[in-house]
Design an enzyme around this catalytic site. Structure first.
Site, PDB file in Angstrom:
ATOM      1  N   LEU A 109       0.935  -1.299  -0.037  1.00  0.00           N
ATOM      2  CA  LEU A 109       0.144   0.290  -0.019  1.00  0.00           C
ATOM      3  C   LEU A 109       0.962   1.217   0.011  1.00  0.00           C
ATOM      4  CD1 LEU A 109      -2.961  -0.813   2.580  1.00  0.00           C
ATOM      5  CD2 LEU A 109      -2.820  -0.929   0.177  1.00  0.00           C
ATOM      6  N   HIS A 120      10.992   0.161   0.585  1.00  0.00           N
ATOM      7  CA  HIS A 120      10.760  -1.114   0.235  1.00  0.00           C
ATOM      8  C   HIS A 120      11.959  -1.925  -0.160  1.00  0.00           C
ATOM      9  CE1 HIS A 120       6.370  -0.982   0.163  1.00  0.00           C
ATOM     10  NE2 HIS A 120       6.557   0.380  -0.390  1.00  0.00           N
ATOM     11  N   LEU A 122      16.470  -1.297  -1.573  1.00  0.00           N
ATOM     12  CA  LEU A 122      17.618  -0.622  -1.904  1.00  0.00           C
ATOM     13  C   LEU A 122      18.295  -1.762  -2.796  1.00  0.00           C
ATOM     14  CD1 LEU A 122      20.202   1.551  -0.194  1.00  0.00           C
ATOM     15  CD2 LEU A 122      20.943  -0.168  -1.459  1.00  0.00           C
ATOM     16  N   TYR A 166      22.573  -0.537   7.832  1.00  0.00           N
ATOM     17  CA  TYR A 166      21.542   0.635   7.753  1.00  0.00           C
ATOM     18  C   TYR A 166      21.922   1.389   9.199  1.00  0.00           C
ATOM     19  CZ  TYR A 166      19.105  -1.333   4.056  1.00  0.00           C
ATOM     20  OH  TYR A 166      18.457  -1.652   2.707  1.00  0.00           O
TER      21      TYR A 166
END
Length: 205
Positions: A109, A120, A122, A166
Site C-alpha cells: 500500500l 521497500h 535498495l 543501515y
C-alpha cells in the site's frame, strides 16, 4: 525548472577522464552520473537488478515487477535511481505509510496522507557492488526526503545481517518487525527526516 531538478544532490555529477592530450589538456569527458526519480519505464531494469540481488540470497524479491510498476505509477517521487552512462546501476523505491510501525499491509500500500516513507528496497547492480554505492545512494535519498514537506521519518525492514549497514547510514533499530515474508523475519529500523532545519536551509530546498 522543476523543484526536483533544483535539488543539488539530484543534479548530474560530471566525471572527466584522466587521459590527457600531448598538450596537457583532457581529451575525453565521460557521460554524467545522474541521480533522478524513477518512472514506470524504468521498471524492467529495476526488476532485473532486484531479482539478481535478492533471489540468490532469500529466494524472493521485496517487490515483483507488477508491484514495482504499481509504486512507480503511484509515487515516483519517492524513488531514486543512480544512472551511469544512461544505465541504471542502483535504486531505491519507497512509498508513504501512515502508522507508527510497519504492518503486512505496508508491503503493497501507498498511503498518500502518511508522513513515514517506507523504503521497500535498495539494490545495486552486481557489477557495481562493493564500491560504496549503496551507502552513497541512501545518503542522497535521505537528503532528498528532507526537502519533501510531508516526510517526517524513513522506515525499513531488513534481515539481521543488514542491520550494521543501515546503522552506518544513520538508522536505529526499533525491534522485531511484525511483517513476515515466507519464513523470513525482519528487524524494523527508522531514520528521522525532520529536525534538520539548518541542513534544509543550506541544501537548496
Amino acid at each position: 525548472m522543476s523543484a526536483l531538478s533544483a535539488l543539488p544532490f539530484l543534479k548530474p555529477v560530471h566525471l572527466r577522464s584522466p587521459r590527457s592530450s600531448p598538450g596537457g589538456q583532457r581529451r575525453h569527458t565521460l557521460p554524467a552520473s545522474e541521480f533522478r526519480c524513477l518512472s514506470p519505464e524504468d521498471a524492467v531494469s529495476v526488476f532485473e537488478i532486484e531479482r539478481e540481488a535478492f533471489i540468490s540470497v532469500s529466494g524472493d524479491c521485496p517487490l515483483h515487477l507488477d508491484e514495482i510498476r504499481h509504486f512507480l505509477n503511484l509515487c515516483p517521487e519517492l524513488s531514486l535511481g543512480w544512472f551511469e552512462e544512461g544505465r541504471l546501476v542502483a535504486f531505491i523505491i519507497g512509498s508513504l505509510w501512515d502508522q507508527e510501525r510497519l504492518s503486512q499491509a505496508a508491503l503493497t500500500l501507498h498511503k498518500p496522507q502518511g508522513s513515514a516513507v517506507h523504503i521497500h528496497v535498495l539494490a545495486v547492480h552486481r557489477t557495481f557492488r562493493q564500491q560504496g554505492k549503496g551507502s552513497i545512494l541512501m545518503w542522497r535519498y535521505l537528503q532528498y526526503l528532507r526537502c519533501l514537506p510531508f516526510a517526517r521519518r524513513a522506515l525499513l525492514m531488513c534481515e539481521d545481517f543488514l542491520v550494521p549497514f543501515y546503522q552506518k547510514c544513520g538508522f536505529e533499530a526499533l525491534g522485531p518487525c511484525e511483517v513476515t515474508v515466507g519464513g523470513l523475519a525482519f528487524v524494523e529500523m527508522q531514520h528521522p527526516v525532520r529536525g534538520h532545519a539548518f541542513m534544509r536551509r543550506n541544501s537548496g530546498c
